[in-house]
Structure formats: structure tokens, C-alpha cells
Design an enzyme around this catalytic site. Structure first.
Site, short mmCIF file in Angstrom:
data_model
loop_
_atom_site.label_atom_id
_atom_site.label_comp_id
_atom_site.label_asym_id
_atom_site.label_seq_id
_atom_site.Cartn_x
_atom_site.Cartn_y
_atom_site.Cartn_z
N ASP A 95 0.80 -1.08 0.10
CA ASP A 95 0.08 0.00 0.08
C ASP A 95 1.14 1.38 -0.12
OD1 ASP A 95 -3.02 0.85 0.52
OD2 ASP A 95 -1.68 2.06 2.11
N TRP A 141 -8.82 8.53 -0.36
CA TRP A 141 -8.04 9.17 -1.34
C TRP A 141 -8.16 10.64 -1.61
CZ3 TRP A 141 -4.49 7.11 -5.83
CH2 TRP A 141 -3.82 5.95 -5.50
N TYR A 202 -1.34 11.93 1.97
CA TYR A 202 -2.12 11.96 0.74
C TYR A 202 -2.16 13.08 -0.06
CZ TYR A 202 -3.88 7.30 2.01
OH TYR A 202 -3.98 5.88 2.11
N HIS A 263 -7.36 -6.68 0.06
CA HIS A 263 -6.29 -5.66 0.19
C HIS A 263 -5.10 -5.76 1.07
CE1 HIS A 263 -4.41 -1.71 -0.34
NE2 HIS A 263 -4.46 -1.36 1.07
#
Length: 293
Positions: A95, A141, A202, A263
């Protein structure tokens, strides 16, 4: 250790060729708890917390988000490996950590023997090819990059809810996470400054990190080391992107496949991950040269 006034927290153990482990969002180095003991039987494992996560430092925000760029995080990781005497090493990363690994390999190719990345496509490609399905699955995100202080305030108001909402919304819910691991992720999310660092991480990915990626592409730079990419068959990355094709645009030696999980591969499919890692990182002369004297 510290670099530039930022603490880099981690753990080291095992014997053999050096292997750097980098975790993802919103977790810590504890994501490796189901695979690290077995890896340490064959490798010297160094697992670090990215800046802004776990027990590593939380640098202040800056207008360009440079303090939380993947370039700075990569320098932290490189400094940690050099602190332990390793100049060349393998990387296993998930990730956000895989995005740090990508930048480390791009900026310091001579230090990286080979890389195994988990459930990511290149950041620039993912932003440029975002569609509705991906935006819905990876809503954070786009939430985290909103201007301060709103995202920070909402996360800091209930960090446990944030952790459980992000992690529990995936394929298997919260079931894959050991109670003690989940409690550790929640503890670290509540550390002062975490919400700000998460958002800055981010914001950097949607800004300065893309500038660095575009510069690589403009220069025709490609990753020279062997690269393997694994993704979850039940995750959004493999559904929304042609993972191998996108990485083959950025690297010369790429293979990989989907694993039967979502994930969080290190916690959902540790056995399959270990099999891939042992095969991929099989000792070579170059990796042995990376070991400490």
C-alpha cells in the site's frame, strides 16, 4: 534513529540477506506480524513505521507537502537500512509503503536488489485513470486531500472510528485483523499529530509525488531491478487497473499475480505471501553482498 529531526521507529531481527518491510495506511509495521517470524528465519528483517504512522515522528505540515512526500519517506527508510549497516537490500512493501518503495527504487536504484510490492499500481497512473468504481472503493484518497482543517478534525474527533471505517470497509471487514494488531493500529491513530500527518501523506501523493513521477517519465527513467507485484483478487486495485501493464511501463523486469484475498495481503493471505517472498528473494550473490560484514 532520527533523520532530520524526525524519529524513524522500527524493529530488526533474523539473519541472512537484508529485507526492508514497509507498511501501508492506516497501519504500522505490525502488519507483518503473521509473516515476519518466518521471514526472519532466512533474512535480516527491518520493519519500520513510515513518518506520520506508528511510533515514528510526525513532522509539521508545509505548503508543498514536501515533509510527507514519498521522497522524504524513502530517505527515512534508506537511512534506517544504512543505520543497520545495509547498503543494498530487498524490499517487501504494502500500500503506501509500496509507494515509498517505488520512490526509493527510483531515486536510489543502487540500494535496491529487488522489490515485491503489494496491492498497488503506480500512483500517477491510478490518479489519471480513476473511475467511479475506484473512487467509491478508495473514497479516502479524495477525502484526505481536502484543505485543512476539516479532514484532520473529523479523524481526530474519533480516530478509532476512522481506523475501523477504512479497514472494515474492505472485502473481509475487520475479521482478518488480530485483536492485538487492531488495538495497536487504533493506539497509534490516536497519537497527537497523526490525523495531520495522514492527510499530508495523501496531499503529497496528489501533488508533489506526482511531480516526481512525471519527472521520471519525462526523463525516460525505468526501474532496473526485478519487480514482483501481487494484488488481492477481491480488491479494487486489480478490478480497476491492469496492474502488470502499468508497472511494465515503469520497470523493465516485472511479474506478478492476484492472490485469493482482499487488500490486506500480509494479514489475509500470509501463507501465499510467504511462498512468493521466499521464491522471489531467494539468496543471490548480489543480495548476500548487501548483508552486514
Amino acid at each position: 534513529m532520527t533523520r532530520g529531526g524526525v524519529r524513524v521507529h522500527g524493529r530488526i531481527g533474523g539473519q541472512g540477506a537484508p529485507l526492508l518491510l514497509l507498511h501501508g495506511h492506516p497501519q504500522t509495521h505490525l502488519i507483518w506480524h503473521r509473516v515476519a517470524p518466518a521471514l526472519a528465519q532466512r533474512f535480516t528483517v527491518v520493519a519500520v513505521d513510515l513518518r506520520g504512522y506508528g511510533d515514528s515522528g510526525r513532522p509539521p505540515a508545509d505548503p508543498a507537502h514536501a515533509n510527507h512526500s514519498k521522497r522524504e519517506m524513502a530517505l527515512d527508510a534508506l537511512a534506517a537500512m544504512r543505520h543497520h549497516g545495509f547498503e543494498r537490500f530487498g524490499i517487501l512493501a504494502h500500500d503506501r509503503g509500496a509507494r515509498v518503495a517505488h520512490r526509493l527504487a527510483a531515486d536510489h536504484a543502487a540500494a535496491v536488489d529487488r522489490m515485491l510490492l503489494l496491492d498497488v499500481a503506480p500512483t500517477l497512473a491510478m490518479y489519471e485513470q480513476t473511475g467511479e468504481a475506484f473512487a467509491r472503493a478508495y473514497w479516502h484518497w479524495f477525502f484526505l486531500i481536502q484543505p485543512p482543517p476539516l479532514p484532520e478534525a473529523l479523524i481526530a474527533s474519533d480516530p478509532v472510528r476512522y481506523i475501523r471505517s477504512v479497514m472494515g470497509a474492505r472485502h473481509a471487514g475487520l475479521a482478518p485483523f488480530a485483536p492485538e494488531a487492531l488495538a495497536e493500529y487504533e493506539r497509534c491513530a490516536a497519537i497527537a499529530g497523526t490525523a495531520e500527518s495522514i492527510c499530508e501523506d495523501y496531499r503529497a501523493s496528489a501533488g508533489i509525488d506526482l511531480e516526481h513521477d512525471r519527472a521520471d517519465i519525462a526523463a525516460g527513467a525505468r526501474l532496473p531491478m526485478p519487480l514482483r507485484v501481487l494484488w488481492g483478487a477481491h480488491g479494487a486495485v486489480g478490478r480497476c487497473f491492469d496492474v502488470l501493464a502499468l508497472w511494465r511501463e515503469r520497470a523493465g523486469q516485472v511479474d506478478g499475480r492476484a492472490l485469493p484475498c482482499g487488500h490486506y495481503i500480509p494479514e489475509e493471505a500470509p501463507g501465499e505471501l510467504l511462498a512468493e517472498a521466499f521464491e522471489f528473494f531467494a539468496p543471490t550473490s548480489s543480495s548476500r553482498e548487501g548483508s552486514r560484514p
